[in-house]
Design an enzyme around this catalytic site. Structure first.
Site, mmCIF file in Angstrom:
data_model
loop_
_atom_site.group_PDB
_atom_site.id
_atom_site.type_symbol
_atom_site.label_atom_id
_atom_site.label_comp_id
_atom_site.label_asym_id
_atom_site.label_seq_id
_atom_site.Cartn_x
_atom_site.Cartn_y
_atom_site.Cartn_z
ATOM 1 N N HIS A 1 0.812 -1.220 0.000
ATOM 2 C CA HIS A 1 0.000 0.000 0.000
ATOM 3 C C HIS A 1 0.844 1.268 0.000
ATOM 4 O O HIS A 1 2.061 1.216 0.161
ATOM 5 C CB HIS A 1 -0.994 -0.002 1.159
ATOM 6 C CG HIS A 1 -0.404 -0.039 2.541
ATOM 7 N ND1 HIS A 1 0.374 0.971 3.057
ATOM 8 C CD2 HIS A 1 -0.515 -0.965 3.511
ATOM 9 C CE1 HIS A 1 0.721 0.671 4.298
ATOM 10 N NE2 HIS A 1 0.195 -0.508 4.594
ATOM 11 N N CYS B 1 2.435 -4.855 6.772
ATOM 12 C CA CYS B 1 2.270 -4.627 5.331
ATOM 13 C C CYS B 1 3.564 -4.122 4.702
ATOM 14 O O CYS B 1 4.556 -3.895 5.380
ATOM 15 C CB CYS B 1 1.162 -3.599 5.092
ATOM 16 S SG CYS B 1 -0.477 -4.193 5.556
#
Length: 171
Positions: free
Chosen positions: A128, A146
């Site tokens: 992301h 992440c």
């Protein structure tokens, strides 16, 4: 005469500003018409991501990881990024982190390991953009597990990488 010219100048300037204000903002959704991305390799220790078409590197990015970057993800909340073979399985155009591309963590091996250890396995691992936390982060590794790139970079990745693409995450 001077007053009339001044009024025309002001009205003309105001019109230009109004027209400029109506211009559409640049979209975060890019298009890509190059070779198909057939694999994404992530090298955690180098913080290096490579997008491949066959054996050809198409793009390369630096990235940040979870706040505990060394080692494989073992359970929910450990701050680690998983290691192994995964696949892109979803995307979020309305992500809190600009755009995001999800991987299919946890896989069967991850679930079995967590079950054997009696801990929750976790979920929602994405590649992301920055989002609010990333814009103010003082450390390179700030996510909950992440893989974080810049907003401009996730726009490219989002356009280039399709669902089903293998993602190999190396230590």
């Amino acid at each position: 005469m001077m007053r009339r010219d001044f009024l025309r100048l002001m009205l003309g300037g105001a019109s230009l500003l109004a027209i400029a204000g109506c211009a559409a903002p640049e979209s975060k959704f890019k298009t890509y018409d190059g070779p198909q991305v057939t694999r994404v390799d992530l090298f955690k220790s180098q913080r290096l991501m490579r997008l491949y078409s066959g054996n050809t590197v198409l793009k390369q990015y630096n990235f940040g990881l979870g706040f505990a970057p060394v080692g494989n993800k073992l359970y929910e909340g450990d701050g680690k990024t998983p290691e192994g073979l995964y696949y892109v399985d979803r995307r979020n155009p309305n992500s809190r982190y600009h755009l995001s591309v999800g991987i299919d963590y946890p896989n069967a091996s991850d679930k079995a390991r967590a079950l054997a250890a009696g801990v929750p396995v976790g979920s929602d691992i994405f590649i992301h953009g920055q989002g609010p936390e990333g814009r103010v982060a003082t450390k390179r590794d700030w996510t909950a597990g992440c893989i974080a790139v810049t907003d401009d970079e996730i726009e490219e990745i989002y356009a280039m990488v399709q669902d089903g693409t293998p993602v190999v995450i190396y230590p």
